[in-house]
Write an enzyme that holds these catalytic residues in place. Sequence first.
Site, mmCIF file in Angstrom:
data_model
loop_
_atom_site.group_PDB
_atom_site.id
_atom_site.type_symbol
_atom_site.label_atom_id
_atom_site.label_comp_id
_atom_site.label_asym_id
_atom_site.label_seq_id
_atom_site.Cartn_x
_atom_site.Cartn_y
_atom_site.Cartn_z
ATOM 1 N N LYS A 96 96.113 60.941 30.475
ATOM 2 C CA LYS A 96 96.555 60.293 31.716
ATOM 3 C C LYS A 96 97.845 60.980 32.109
ATOM 4 O O LYS A 96 98.881 60.803 31.468
ATOM 5 C CB LYS A 96 96.787 58.792 31.527
ATOM 6 C CG LYS A 96 97.430 58.170 32.768
ATOM 7 C CD LYS A 96 97.745 56.695 32.644
ATOM 8 C CE LYS A 96 98.659 56.273 33.801
ATOM 9 N NZ LYS A 96 98.984 54.840 33.777
ATOM 10 N N GLY A 157 104.038 47.926 37.281
ATOM 11 C CA GLY A 157 104.679 46.715 36.781
ATOM 12 C C GLY A 157 105.062 45.687 37.824
ATOM 13 O O GLY A 157 105.610 44.639 37.492
ATOM 14 N N ALA A 183 97.769 50.862 38.406
ATOM 15 C CA ALA A 183 99.111 50.301 38.667
ATOM 16 C C ALA A 183 99.148 49.333 39.837
ATOM 17 O O ALA A 183 98.536 49.563 40.879
ATOM 18 C CB ALA A 183 100.156 51.385 38.892
ATOM 19 N N GLY A 184 99.858 48.251 39.619
ATOM 20 C CA GLY A 184 100.122 47.280 40.670
ATOM 21 C C GLY A 184 99.282 46.023 40.614
ATOM 22 O O GLY A 184 99.603 45.024 41.262
ATOM 23 N N ALA A 205 97.781 47.135 32.652
ATOM 24 C CA ALA A 205 98.411 46.771 31.376
ATOM 25 C C ALA A 205 99.245 45.516 31.550
ATOM 26 O O ALA A 205 98.899 44.436 31.057
ATOM 27 C CB ALA A 205 99.275 47.922 30.868
ATOM 28 N N THR A 206 100.343 45.669 32.318
ATOM 29 C CA THR A 206 101.314 44.587 32.453
ATOM 30 C C THR A 206 100.681 43.257 32.858
ATOM 31 O O THR A 206 101.060 42.207 32.329
ATOM 32 C CB THR A 206 102.368 44.973 33.510
ATOM 33 O OG1 THR A 206 102.814 46.292 33.223
ATOM 34 C CG2 THR A 206 103.542 44.025 33.483
#
Lengths: 252, 63
Positions: A96, A157, A183-184, A205-206
């Site tokens: 990645k 995040g 992301a997001g 992830a987050t």
Amino acid sequence: MDKLAFGDHLFDSRLVMGTGGAANLEILERALVASGTELTTVALRRVDVEGGTGLLDLLRRLGIRVLPNTAGCRTAAEAVLTARMAREALETDLVKLEVVADERTLLPDPVELLDAAEQLVDDGFTVLPYTNDDPVLARKLEQAGCAAVMPLGSPIGTGLGIRNPHNIEMITAEAGVPVVLDAGIGTASEAALAMELGCDAVLLATAVTRAADPERMARAMRRGVEAGWDARHAGRIPRRYWAQASSPDREG
Amino acid sequence: MLNGEHHEIDDGTDLARVLTDAGLPERGIAVAVDGEVVPRASWAQYVPAEGARLEVLTAVQGG
């Protein structure tokens, strides 16, 4: 078959997970299992003799393949070296590719990103670049030989979801490689939206690791991704201005 | 230097030995010397020069 393909690497699950932010490995394990993921990101850092390689042992035991990232790299040169270290340490050609411009936004630096992507493709990597929601840059990354493009929905995040759905749709409409919304994402409906916009997978992830109940959120994300994928390919009805009765007339 | 810390080794010690002596695991790590990756297959033959900067990385939670 309905498999997700990054180069020669095939997956049944369309949810790629990250491992960052989990309070401990036990919580991470439960979340990963609930997510149904088959591919999970890790970062590369200086080895700490105390820490050992517990994370890799966990992923190996769960049968989840590793996707090393180049997080923290700000230049193409740093990212290329990190990717080569990752290939050596983890025995995978998947990477990645992440080259961010600054700490405040964590937005990709397009110039360095494209440069690094070209070098890594030449070096035989299966390159999955984390990119802006920019259809032109996505096209150039694909032309450079990347095995996927991974546009952001909003900054890493933030949990702000998909800020420019139209751009994501323009990317998915044009792409000849898988598109991964990276992301997001904050909640399951946003993961579903990504798939409805034509993405092939979601990376997050987050949203899971920092949720109050990571295991439950991981399950929600898995279902969101599956629901969005099915909805996208089920042929939704066109939007209409006026109502259309779904029961027959009484006079019939 | 090993991961930014001063590290004394005897002259002629190969990289594989340096890593073992430092208590590092065999799998799941990668080594760069002065910014160049040293493939695992070469560790037993590679003797770091005096003053070489070794970076040893492994996978941690992230992304």
